[in-house]
Design a protein around this motif. Structure first.
Motif, short mmCIF file in Angstrom:
data_model
loop_
_atom_site.label_atom_id
_atom_site.label_comp_id
_atom_site.label_asym_id
_atom_site.label_seq_id
_atom_site.Cartn_x
_atom_site.Cartn_y
_atom_site.Cartn_z
N UNK A 82 0.81 -1.22 0.00
CA UNK A 82 0.00 0.00 0.00
C UNK A 82 0.84 1.26 0.00
N UNK A 83 2.04 1.19 0.61
CA UNK A 83 2.88 2.37 0.74
C UNK A 83 4.08 2.24 -0.17
N UNK A 84 3.97 2.84 -1.34
CA UNK A 84 5.02 2.69 -2.35
C UNK A 84 5.89 3.95 -2.45
N UNK A 85 5.68 4.90 -1.56
CA UNK A 85 6.46 6.13 -1.61
C UNK A 85 7.73 5.98 -0.79
N UNK A 86 8.68 6.87 -1.05
CA UNK A 86 9.95 6.84 -0.33
C UNK A 86 10.15 8.14 0.45
N UNK A 87 11.19 8.18 1.21
CA UNK A 87 11.47 9.34 2.05
C UNK A 87 11.87 10.51 1.15
N UNK A 88 10.88 11.21 0.67
CA UNK A 88 11.10 12.32 -0.26
C UNK A 88 10.20 13.47 0.19
N UNK A 89 10.47 13.94 1.39
CA UNK A 89 9.57 14.92 2.01
C UNK A 89 9.46 16.21 1.22
N UNK A 90 10.50 16.57 0.53
CA UNK A 90 10.47 17.82 -0.24
C UNK A 90 9.76 17.64 -1.58
N UNK A 91 9.47 16.39 -1.94
CA UNK A 91 8.82 16.15 -3.22
C UNK A 91 9.74 16.35 -4.40
N UNK A 92 11.04 16.04 -4.23
CA UNK A 92 12.01 16.28 -5.30
C UNK A 92 11.69 15.47 -6.55
N UNK A 93 11.17 14.26 -6.37
CA UNK A 93 10.93 13.39 -7.51
C UNK A 93 9.63 13.71 -8.23
N UNK A 94 8.78 14.52 -7.63
CA UNK A 94 7.48 14.82 -8.22
C UNK A 94 7.26 16.32 -8.43
N UNK A 95 8.30 17.09 -8.29
CA UNK A 95 8.14 18.54 -8.35
C UNK A 95 8.27 19.04 -9.78
N UNK A 96 7.48 20.04 -10.10
CA UNK A 96 7.58 20.76 -11.37
C UNK A 96 7.51 22.24 -11.02
N UNK A 97 8.56 23.03 -11.27
CA UNK A 97 9.82 22.63 -11.89
C UNK A 97 10.80 22.03 -10.88
N UNK A 98 12.07 21.92 -11.30
CA UNK A 98 13.12 21.34 -10.45
C UNK A 98 13.31 22.19 -9.20
N UNK A 99 13.35 21.53 -8.04
CA UNK A 99 13.51 22.25 -6.78
C UNK A 99 14.96 22.68 -6.58
N UNK A 100 15.20 23.65 -5.70
CA UNK A 100 16.58 24.10 -5.43
C UNK A 100 17.44 22.96 -4.92
N UNK A 101 18.74 23.08 -5.12
CA UNK A 101 19.68 22.03 -4.73
C UNK A 101 19.58 21.70 -3.25
N UNK B 144 25.05 14.15 -2.40
CA UNK B 144 24.34 13.52 -3.52
C UNK B 144 23.02 14.25 -3.73
N UNK B 145 22.78 14.67 -4.96
CA UNK B 145 21.56 15.42 -5.28
C UNK B 145 20.74 14.66 -6.31
N UNK B 146 19.43 14.61 -6.08
CA UNK B 146 18.52 13.96 -7.02
C UNK B 146 17.93 15.01 -7.95
N UNK B 147 18.03 14.77 -9.27
CA UNK B 147 17.47 15.72 -10.24
C UNK B 147 16.59 15.01 -11.27
N UNK B 148 16.14 13.81 -10.95
CA UNK B 148 15.26 13.07 -11.86
C UNK B 148 13.80 13.40 -11.62
N UNK B 149 12.94 12.62 -12.24
CA UNK B 149 11.50 12.81 -12.12
C UNK B 149 10.81 11.45 -12.21
N UNK B 150 9.89 11.21 -11.32
CA UNK B 150 9.11 9.97 -11.35
C UNK B 150 8.44 9.80 -12.71
N UNK B 151 8.56 8.60 -13.27
CA UNK B 151 7.91 8.33 -14.54
C UNK B 151 8.56 8.94 -15.75
#
Length: 745
Positions: free
Chosen positions: A491-510, A552-559
């Motif tokens: 049921x819980x397929x999300x990860x520890x991404x409190x800032x929403x980096x993987x789902x944000x539009x546009x790219x969030x600050x570093x 380490x910085x994440x700059x990708x996007x889900x999907x």
């Protein structure tokens, strides 16, 4: 006494009353009420166009194609059976509407929709209720919740809208299928019938006033224009959004309209020569079967590929209107006892076949010898039970009971005869239910696939320890206590991404999407889709270890896979945001000049925009290399991190009655081909390739848990707990490639 000699035909519903038929051809404006006993099956006289035994056989062909496609994945284009159903339905329902308007000058909408409800609702409600019970008993967690959600949409005859909005693809091999996904076709028909009767009625009345001598021809032309417009829309939508086009009522309306045009043409006197009727009917059946053999998930479907089975169905319908005696010969495929019986029960068979396949597959592995006979037996028992105890009871239950009495009088062989068969169906259903719940595979570990094990690097201590735990999990015969429970993980397929980096539009600050000290001397950037986000849960452990000088910085996007190709996502906002995100990632790499770029995308079959055909591995690899080549000179190193092997959807295999062996997946040929292609790219770019199979599998076999931790939440994404658990082994793999060497294991 009201006479009902026809009805609409969903891919599923009873199209006409097989118990009785009109013996005399009615004069214009009159309907004969004379009823006779049903003739023997070998020869059926059709003196009136009201009763068409060949349509029963055509429905049998259609439902067989659908069931075989779902049960055995053969023929590839078996789904065209639904298009055949649509055509039949449009033919019959339009004939009823036109005849009533011609007879009375009006259409009783109340009677029309009452008959529709009595035809469809009882059997459909029974199937939905049975599916809800089965899902609640067999499945757990989110699978039950999603099934209930889908059932509510199906109850409102809006399943097609729901699945289209969710981005469901009929051809998606890896997606978790809904137990009521097949209700989309019923929704399309019911939505069509909200508009079509009004359109036919208004068009007919207007044509009578404006062009009285040629009113029928005007109606055909206007309806033909509507059909043509729907077909054009279907083709355009298939090219731009094939998944949505598959479920679109507007895009499917032309199929029902094609059958409607045949009905209108017949009533205008259009007939094939009698000597050609038999060959034409057989040619139509052959055309349908050929379509099922040629069309597949790569075809532009439904537009224009569906034109062939629809026209073939129209040919059968048109040919049958010229036949007064159906016997053997040309019509043997359609007018025989087996075909006609299968056609009569096709509504119930259609309703029950899909949830039966999924539930039985969840309880008994598809590889088990008993899987196929159990599935077919359960399907047959539920179909007969539904047909005799629901369809016939409610179909002939009028308010006055006259229709039911008439059926009993003239149709004893059919109406009262199958009491013994009804009891047999009930007993068989109960027995099969007990067998399914009791029967589980004896083998704890299925055999390994030949050549399934990846090449891999030498195992370090952490990886060797993980391999021992994986081996123990493969030998387990019962599920251990998992923390958290598997139902929670699913049921819980999300990860520890409190800032929403993987789902944000546009790219969030570093600062929002970086782990590690901002003052760390070395920078690694992570690009890719949701598998990259999942790995961030693992990679963040690197910067928390003594001596780490990394951030380490994440700059990708889900999907949004990091390749130079447009890959539509089920969520439209991801499809819209993906090109800008990939460009933004390139800009960040060029600006920051990182020490390392980690690229990871899932290896599941990708479908490009404007196509239903999955990308070839070579095309996918070329698109990946084109994208990474754009930033190769801006970073010291590129590391390609392989995604977890993907084969089994955990929520489908993990049930109340399952064993660990039911959820063991394999390293697939798709994984191996992608791995070889990406490894070659890494070599050409002087980069690194980090394989993942050693963290999830032993000799190509991958358990669903290790110790007390579930390994994956779905078909490809790790659970949060497992992403944390494999961090030491992942770090070892990076060390072997000369990366993160200053971080202690």
């Amino acid at each position: 006494m009201e006479v009902r000699t026809g009805s609409s035909g969903a891919p599923n519903e009873v199209l006409h009353d097989d118990l009785v038929h009109l013996a005399k051809t009615p004069e214009p404006g009159r309907v004969s009420t004379e009823r006779v006993q049903v003739p023997t099956p070998r020869v059926v006289r059709a003196k009136a166009s009201r009763f068409r035994p060949d349509i029963e056989g055509l429905r049998a062909v259609a439902v067989l194609l659908v069931v075989l496609n779902h049960l055995r994945l053969w023929p590839d284009g078996g789904f065209v059976g639904v298009d055949v159903f649509f055509t039949i339905s449009g033919f019959l329902i339009t004939g009823l509407i036109v005849d009533e308007v011609a007879r009375t000058g009006w259409l009783s909408f109340r009677s029309f929709y009452t008959r529709r409800a009595r035809r469809i609702l009882p059997a459909a409600l029974a199937a939905l209720a049975g599916t809800w019970v089965a899902a609640s008993v067999v499945f757990t967690g989110s699978r039950v919740e999603s099934t209930v959600h889908d059932i509510w949409w199906s109850l409102g005859f809006a399943a097609n809208i729901h699945f289209a909005n969710a981005g469901t693809s009929y051809f998606d091999t890896y997606a978790e299928p809904s137990l009521v996904q097949h209700f989309w076709s019923l929704a399309v028909e019911e939505q069509f019938y909200l508009v079509w009767p009004v359109l036919v009625l208004v068009t007919t009345l207007v044509a009578r006033k404006v062009a009285r001598p040629r009113a029928g021809l005007v109606v055909i032309r206007l309806c033909g224009a509507a059909v043509a417009a729907s077909l054009v829309w279907c083709v355009v939508q298939t090219l731009s959004a094939p998944a949505a086009a598959y479920f679109s009522t507007l895009g499917r309306a032309w199929e029902l309209g094609a059958g409607a045009l045949v009905a209108l043409a017949i009533r205008r006197g259009v007939r094939l020569p009698t000597r050609l009727a038999g060959p034409a009917s057989l040619a139509g059946v052959v055309g349908i079967l050929a379509s099922a053999a040629v069309i597949d998930g790569r075809s532009p479907f439904p537009g224009p590929a569906a034109v062939t089975p629809v026209l073939a169905s129209c040919l059968v319908l048109l040919a049958g209107a010229a036949v007064t005696r159906f016997g053997s010969g040309w019509h043997v495929l359609l007018v025989n006892p087996a075909s006609r019986f299968l056609g009569r029960v096709s509504f119930s068979l259609y309703l029950w076949h899909w949830p039966t396949i999924l539930v039985v597959s969840a309880l008994v592995p598809r590889t088990a010898f008993v899987h196929l006979p159990l599935t077919v037996s359960a399907m047959a028992a539920l179909t007969l039970l539904s047909y005799h105890e629901v369809e016939l009871r409610f179909h002939h239950a009028g308010s006055s009971g006259k229709v039911a009495q008439e059926v009993s009088k003239h149709g004893n062989r059919v109406a009262r005869g199958p009491v013994r068969r009804r009891r047999l169906a009930v007993a068989a259903t109960v027995a099969l239910t007990l067998v399914l719940f009791a029967l589980r595979p004896d083998s704890a570990t299925p055999p390994a696939l030949a050549a399934a094990a990846p090449a891999g690097q030498a195992a370090g201590p952490a990886t060797a320890s993980l391999q021992k735990q994986l081996t123990a999990a493969l030998a387990a015969t019962e599920w251990p206590p998992l923390t958290p429970a598997m139902s929670t993980v699913i049921a819980y397929k999300e990860f520890d991404d409190r800032a929403g980096c993987a789902d944000s539009v546009p790219l969030l600050p570093a600062s929002a999407c970086t782990v590690g000290s901002p003052a760390a001397a070395k920078l690694a950037l992570v690009v890719g889709d949701s598998t990259a986000r999942a790995y961030m849960q693992t990679l963040k452990h690197f910067v928390d270890r003594p001596g780490s000088s990394w951030r380490i910085r994440f700059i990708g996007l889900t999907g949004c896979p990091s390749i130079d190709a447009e890959i539509p996502n089920k969520a439209k906002w991801i499809t819209d945001a993906c090109p800008a995100r990939k460009q933004a990632a390139l800009d960040v790499i060029r600006h920051d000049k990182p020490d390392l770029v980690i690229v990871t995308n899932h290896f599941l079959d990708a479908v490009t925009a404007n196509s239903t055909k999955p990308m070839a591995v070579e095309d996918w690899a070329s698109a990946l290399e084109r994208y990474t080549s754009q930033f190769r000179k801006d970073t010291k190193k590129v590391a390609y991190l392989a995604p977890p092997p993907a084969e089994i959807e955990i929520s489908s295999c993990y049930t109340t009655f399952s064993r660990p062996a039911d959820c063991i997946s394999h390293v697939t040929q798709t994984d191996l081909r992608h791995e070889a292609a990406v490894r070659a790219i890494a070599q050409r770019q002087d980069g690194a390739y980090i394989e993942s199979a050693h963290w999830f599998c032993v000799s190509g076999l991958c358990p669903a848990f290790v110790g007390s931790t579930a390994s994956k939440a779905d078909v490809v994404h790790m659970s949060i707990g497992y992403a944390n658990a494999i961090a030491p082994a992942v770090l070892e793999a990076f060390h072997q490639q000369g990366l993160f060497t200053d971080v202690q294991t």
